[in-house]
Design a protein around this motif. Structure first.
Motif, PDB file in Angstrom:
ATOM      1  N   ALA A 123      -5.914  -3.533   9.494  1.00 55.23           N
ATOM      2  CA  ALA A 123      -5.154  -3.080   8.314  1.00 55.23           C
ATOM      3  C   ALA A 123      -4.461  -1.756   8.595  1.00 55.23           C
ATOM      4  CB  ALA A 123      -6.101  -2.945   7.124  1.00 55.23           C
ATOM      5  N   LEU A 124      -5.169  -0.893   9.320  1.00 55.58           N
ATOM      6  CA  LEU A 124      -4.589   0.402   9.707  1.00 55.58           C
ATOM      7  C   LEU A 124      -3.358   0.189  10.592  1.00 55.58           C
ATOM      8  CD1 LEU A 124      -5.402   3.394   9.237  1.00 55.58           C
ATOM      9  CD2 LEU A 124      -6.642   3.312  11.393  1.00 55.58           C
ATOM     10  N   GLY A 125      -3.493  -0.794  11.477  1.00 53.37           N
ATOM     11  CA  GLY A 125      -2.391  -1.105  12.393  1.00 53.37           C
ATOM     12  C   GLY A 125      -1.164  -1.673  11.706  1.00 53.37           C
ATOM     13  N   LYS A 126      -1.353  -2.243  10.531  1.00 57.63           N
ATOM     14  CA  LYS A 126      -0.227  -2.827   9.792  1.00 57.63           C
ATOM     15  C   LYS A 126       0.626  -1.758   9.114  1.00 57.63           C
ATOM     16  CE  LYS A 126      -1.219  -7.342  10.112  1.00 57.63           C
ATOM     17  NZ  LYS A 126      -0.296  -8.352  10.577  1.00 57.63           N
ATOM     18  N   LEU A 127       0.073  -0.563   8.985  1.00 58.42           N
ATOM     19  CA  LEU A 127       0.786   0.490   8.256  1.00 58.42           C
ATOM     20  C   LEU A 127       1.953   1.043   9.077  1.00 58.42           C
ATOM     21  CD1 LEU A 127      -2.226   2.613   6.908  1.00 58.42           C
ATOM     22  CD2 LEU A 127      -0.870   0.957   5.634  1.00 58.42           C
ATOM     23  N   PRO A 128       2.986   1.555   8.424  1.00 56.55           N
ATOM     24  CA  PRO A 128       4.032   2.285   9.156  1.00 56.55           C
ATOM     25  C   PRO A 128       3.428   3.530   9.804  1.00 56.55           C
ATOM     26  CG  PRO A 128       4.694   1.845   6.878  1.00 56.55           C
ATOM     27  CD  PRO A 128       3.249   1.492   6.977  1.00 56.55           C
ATOM     28  N   ILE A 156       3.533  18.830   0.850  1.00 56.23           N
ATOM     29  CA  ILE A 156       2.197  18.346   0.489  1.00 56.23           C
ATOM     30  C   ILE A 156       2.269  17.174  -0.491  1.00 56.23           C
ATOM     31  CG2 ILE A 156       1.846  20.025  -1.388  1.00 56.23           C
ATOM     32  CD1 ILE A 156      -1.065  20.230  -0.390  1.00 56.23           C
ATOM     33  N   GLY A 157       3.271  17.199  -1.377  1.00 55.66           N
ATOM     34  CA  GLY A 157       3.439  16.096  -2.317  1.00 55.66           C
ATOM     35  C   GLY A 157       3.731  14.785  -1.597  1.00 55.66           C
ATOM     36  N   THR A 158       4.493  14.887  -0.523  1.00 61.92           N
ATOM     37  CA  THR A 158       4.813  13.691   0.269  1.00 61.92           C
ATOM     38  C   THR A 158       3.546  13.148   0.943  1.00 61.92           C
ATOM     39  OG1 THR A 158       6.946  14.718   0.692  1.00 61.92           O
ATOM     40  CG2 THR A 158       6.414  12.802   2.007  1.00 61.92           C
ATOM     41  N   ILE A 159       2.692  14.063   1.379  1.00 64.02           N
ATOM     42  CA  ILE A 159       1.426  13.636   1.991  1.00 64.02           C
ATOM     43  C   ILE A 159       0.606  12.822   0.976  1.00 64.02           C
ATOM     44  CG2 ILE A 159      -0.809  14.487   2.883  1.00 64.02           C
ATOM     45  CD1 ILE A 159       1.412  14.913   4.887  1.00 64.02           C
ATOM     46  N   ARG A 160       0.523  13.341  -0.241  1.00 59.50           N
ATOM     47  CA  ARG A 160      -0.227  12.621  -1.296  1.00 59.50           C
ATOM     48  C   ARG A 160       0.372  11.233  -1.516  1.00 59.50           C
ATOM     49  NH1 ARG A 160      -3.509  16.028  -4.397  1.00 59.50           N
ATOM     50  NH2 ARG A 160      -3.095  18.233  -4.079  1.00 59.50           N
ATOM     51  N   THR A 161       1.692  11.173  -1.541  1.00 57.45           N
ATOM     52  CA  THR A 161       2.377   9.886  -1.750  1.00 57.45           C
ATOM     53  C   THR A 161       2.061   8.915  -0.618  1.00 57.45           C
ATOM     54  OG1 THR A 161       4.160  11.145  -2.739  1.00 57.45           O
ATOM     55  CG2 THR A 161       4.620   8.846  -2.239  1.00 57.45           C
ATOM     56  N   TYR A 162       2.158   9.429   0.597  1.00 53.45           N
ATOM     57  CA  TYR A 162       1.885   8.582   1.764  1.00 53.45           C
ATOM     58  C   TYR A 162       0.459   8.027   1.704  1.00 53.45           C
ATOM     59  CZ  TYR A 162       6.105  10.098   4.332  1.00 53.45           C
ATOM     60  OH  TYR A 162       7.387  10.324   4.741  1.00 53.45           O
ATOM     61  N   ILE A 163      -0.492   8.900   1.355  1.00 50.67           N
ATOM     62  CA  ILE A 163      -1.893   8.464   1.318  1.00 50.67           C
ATOM     63  C   ILE A 163      -2.082   7.408   0.236  1.00 50.67           C
ATOM     64  CG2 ILE A 163      -4.232   9.232   0.685  1.00 50.67           C
ATOM     65  CD1 ILE A 163      -3.680  11.766   2.317  1.00 50.67           C
ATOM     66  N   HIS A 164      -1.495   7.662  -0.900  1.00 50.98           N
ATOM     67  CA  HIS A 164      -1.604   6.712  -2.016  1.00 50.98           C
ATOM     68  C   HIS A 164      -1.051   5.342  -1.614  1.00 50.98           C
ATOM     69  CE1 HIS A 164      -1.604   5.279  -6.138  1.00 50.98           C
ATOM     70  NE2 HIS A 164      -0.338   4.927  -5.989  1.00 50.98           N
ATOM     71  N   ARG A 165       0.127   5.363  -1.033  1.00 55.75           N
ATOM     72  CA  ARG A 165       0.776   4.097  -0.653  1.00 55.75           C
ATOM     73  C   ARG A 165       0.042   3.414   0.496  1.00 55.75           C
ATOM     74  NH1 ARG A 165       7.161   5.801  -0.942  1.00 55.75           N
ATOM     75  NH2 ARG A 165       7.227   6.099  -3.187  1.00 55.75           N
ATOM     76  N   ALA A 166      -0.417   4.234   1.436  1.00 57.70           N
ATOM     77  CA  ALA A 166      -1.123   3.669   2.595  1.00 57.70           C
ATOM     78  C   ALA A 166      -2.395   2.955   2.138  1.00 57.70           C
ATOM     79  CB  ALA A 166      -1.468   4.777   3.585  1.00 57.70           C
ATOM     80  N   LYS A 167      -3.133   3.582   1.250  1.00 54.64           N
ATOM     81  CA  LYS A 167      -4.377   2.969   0.776  1.00 54.64           C
ATOM     82  C   LYS A 167      -4.087   1.690  -0.006  1.00 54.64           C
ATOM     83  CE  LYS A 167      -6.366   6.602  -1.156  1.00 54.64           C
ATOM     84  NZ  LYS A 167      -7.384   7.504  -1.720  1.00 54.64           N
ATOM     85  N   LYS A 168      -3.003   1.732  -0.756  1.00 55.68           N
ATOM     86  CA  LYS A 168      -2.624   0.546  -1.531  1.00 55.68           C
ATOM     87  C   LYS A 168      -2.289  -0.613  -0.599  1.00 55.68           C
ATOM     88  CE  LYS A 168       0.390  -0.471  -5.449  1.00 55.68           C
ATOM     89  NZ  LYS A 168       1.547   0.015  -6.206  1.00 55.68           N
ATOM     90  N   GLN A 169      -1.516  -0.293   0.454  1.00 54.72           N
ATOM     91  CA  GLN A 169      -1.145  -1.332   1.427  1.00 54.72           C
ATOM     92  C   GLN A 169      -2.367  -1.865   2.160  1.00 54.72           C
ATOM     93  OE1 GLN A 169       2.058  -0.516   4.156  1.00 54.72           O
ATOM     94  NE2 GLN A 169       3.430   0.215   2.547  1.00 54.72           N
ATOM     95  N   MET A 170      -3.262  -0.950   2.532  1.00 57.46           N
ATOM     96  CA  MET A 170      -4.476  -1.382   3.238  1.00 57.46           C
ATOM     97  C   MET A 170      -5.327  -2.271   2.344  1.00 57.46           C
ATOM     98  SD  MET A 170      -5.847   1.791   5.540  1.00 57.46           S
ATOM     99  CE  MET A 170      -7.136   0.844   6.318  1.00 57.46           C
ATOM    100  N   LYS A 171      -5.442  -1.880   1.113  1.00 63.71           N
ATOM    101  CA  LYS A 171      -6.255  -2.656   0.169  1.00 63.71           C
ATOM    102  C   LYS A 171      -5.677  -4.062  -0.007  1.00 63.71           C
ATOM    103  CE  LYS A 171      -7.924  -2.660  -4.552  1.00 63.71           C
ATOM    104  NZ  LYS A 171      -7.089  -3.761  -5.015  1.00 63.71           N
ATOM    105  N   ASN A 172      -4.352  -4.121  -0.136  1.00 60.22           N
ATOM    106  CA  ASN A 172      -3.705  -5.433  -0.285  1.00 60.22           C
ATOM    107  C   ASN A 172      -3.983  -6.314   0.927  1.00 60.22           C
ATOM    108  OD1 ASN A 172      -2.665  -4.770  -2.729  1.00 60.22           O
ATOM    109  ND2 ASN A 172      -0.664  -4.123  -1.953  1.00 60.22           N
ATOM    110  N   PHE A 173      -3.874  -5.690   2.102  1.00 60.67           N
ATOM    111  CA  PHE A 173      -4.087  -6.455   3.330  1.00 60.67           C
ATOM    112  C   PHE A 173      -5.539  -6.926   3.416  1.00 60.67           C
ATOM    113  CE2 PHE A 173      -5.302  -6.710   7.813  1.00 60.67           C
ATOM    114  CZ  PHE A 173      -4.375  -7.630   8.263  1.00 60.67           C
ATOM    115  N   LEU A 174      -6.467  -6.033   3.094  1.00 59.75           N
ATOM    116  CA  LEU A 174      -7.889  -6.363   3.235  1.00 59.75           C
ATOM    117  C   LEU A 174      -8.307  -7.421   2.202  1.00 59.75           C
ATOM    118  CD1 LEU A 174      -9.349  -2.816   3.914  1.00 59.75           C
ATOM    119  CD2 LEU A 174      -9.325  -4.731   5.497  1.00 59.75           C
ATOM    120  N   THR A 175      -7.821  -7.309   0.978  1.00 61.42           N
ATOM    121  CA  THR A 175      -8.200  -8.308  -0.036  1.00 61.42           C
ATOM    122  C   THR A 175      -7.592  -9.679   0.273  1.00 61.42           C
ATOM    123  OG1 THR A 175      -6.438  -7.365  -1.371  1.00 61.42           O
ATOM    124  CG2 THR A 175      -8.665  -6.751  -1.992  1.00 61.42           C
TER     125      THR A 175
END
Lengths: 178, 134
Positions: A123-128, A156-175
């Motif tokens: 899932a980590l590998g699927k991320l940009p 720093i705001g962009t970092i928060r956005t990236y983390i939020h989106r990354a976790k969402k993408q990972m979760k989608n992939f894992l589920t």
């Protein structure tokens, strides 16, 4: 810091390349893992790890012997990997993200199944690459948002956005794989 | 059992590289340490050879004469080659011995150290220059 590591650093600072090699052996896998999670290509990660070791030798005199060697060599590895990513991809660290400053970390939904490490790696590998780098630095290396933002030279705001989106993408992939 | 992404990430293990990452770096460090000695040796060799050749100026004149005749004749005969060889024989014996020794040393240094180093560095794709920011 371990006494043995201190001795190895002292010897390496005197020009003992054998001691430096022993020192690197203790951190080889850690550095390699850190880089491969950022660049997601085995041979490139191996090359960049070697480049990091070489930079460490060249700059060993700048190392503060009162501090631990591990975080120092990790920092060199992170910079080397980030430099490579910047050179490799113009879109890396792009500005397409809208800053989201008020995302509460605690509200992250849980995945209701046991997930294997291989699946998490996949899932980590699927991320940009920029999402993966942020996740690696923040969650796996333990850098704060501020430190991650400084390292990646983005707000720093962009970092928060990236983390939020990354976790969402990972979760989608894992589920979807469960 | 439920887990968050954060918890799952913390459970990941370290990975293992498929090749020895440290040995080529140590080899490069050793080469780098020896580089000043190679440079000194190379400069000394070239200086010595040049100074020896400067002694026999007639040899240089002879070489120019032969080259000119080759160009003019547009052909290289055995006579020219024999003449060139005989010019080398004009050096004194002690000069020939010194030239031979230093050429041998330079060849060994070049082929053994430099080529083996370059091969390993190219194979492992390590940049030849360092000193970048960290």
């Amino acid at each position: 810091m371990l006494e043995q590591e201190k001795q190895l650093i002292a010897s390496a600072l005197c020009g003992n390349d054998y001691a430096f090699g022993q020192l690197l052996k203790n951190h080889e896998r850690r550095v390699f893992t850190l880089i491969i999670r950022m660049v997601w290509h085995k041979e490139t990660a191996e090359d960049l790890a070697q480049e990091s070791f070489w930079k460490a030798w060249k700059n060993l005199k700048q190392f503060n012997t009162e501090l631990a060697f591990g975080p120092w060599i990790n920092r060199i590895a992170i910079n080397t990997a980030l430099d490579w990513l910047r050179k490799k991809k113009k879109e890396f660290l792009g500005t397409e993200a809208t800053d989201i400053d008020d995302l509460p970390e605690e509200h992250e939904p849980a995945i209701e199944e046991q997930v294997a490490s291989e699946e998490v790696e996949a899932a980590l590998g699927k991320l940009p690459s920029h999402y993966r780098s942020v996740i690696t630095l923040h969650y796996l290396e333990g850098y704060s948002y501020e430190e991650t933002a400084k390292l990646m030279k983005i707000p720093i705001g962009t970092i928060r956005t990236y983390i939020h989106r990354a976790k969402k993408q990972m979760k989608n992939f894992l589920t979807s794989t469960i | 059992m439920s887990s968050t992404i954060q918890q799952l990430l913390h459970n990941l293990h370290n990975q293992t590289p498929s090749r020895d990452l440290i040995a080529p770096v140590i080899k490069k460090i050793r080469y780098q340490k020896m580089l000043p000695y190679f440079t000194i040796l190379g400069v000394l060799t070239i200086t010595l050879i040049a100074s020896i050749y400067n002694i026999s100026l007639s040899a240089v004149g002879g070489e120019i004469y032969i080259l000119r005749s080759i160009i003019q004749d547009q052909s290289i005969s055995m006579v020219h080659l024999v003449d060139t060889f005989s010019l080398l024989q004009m050096s004194l014996p002690w000069q020939q011995v010194l030239i031979t020794i230093f050429t041998a040393i330079a060849s060994i240094v070049y082929f053994y150290f430099f080529l083996s180093f370059r091969k390993s560095m190219i194979m492992k794709n390590i940049p030849m220059k360092g000193g970048e920011h960290i």
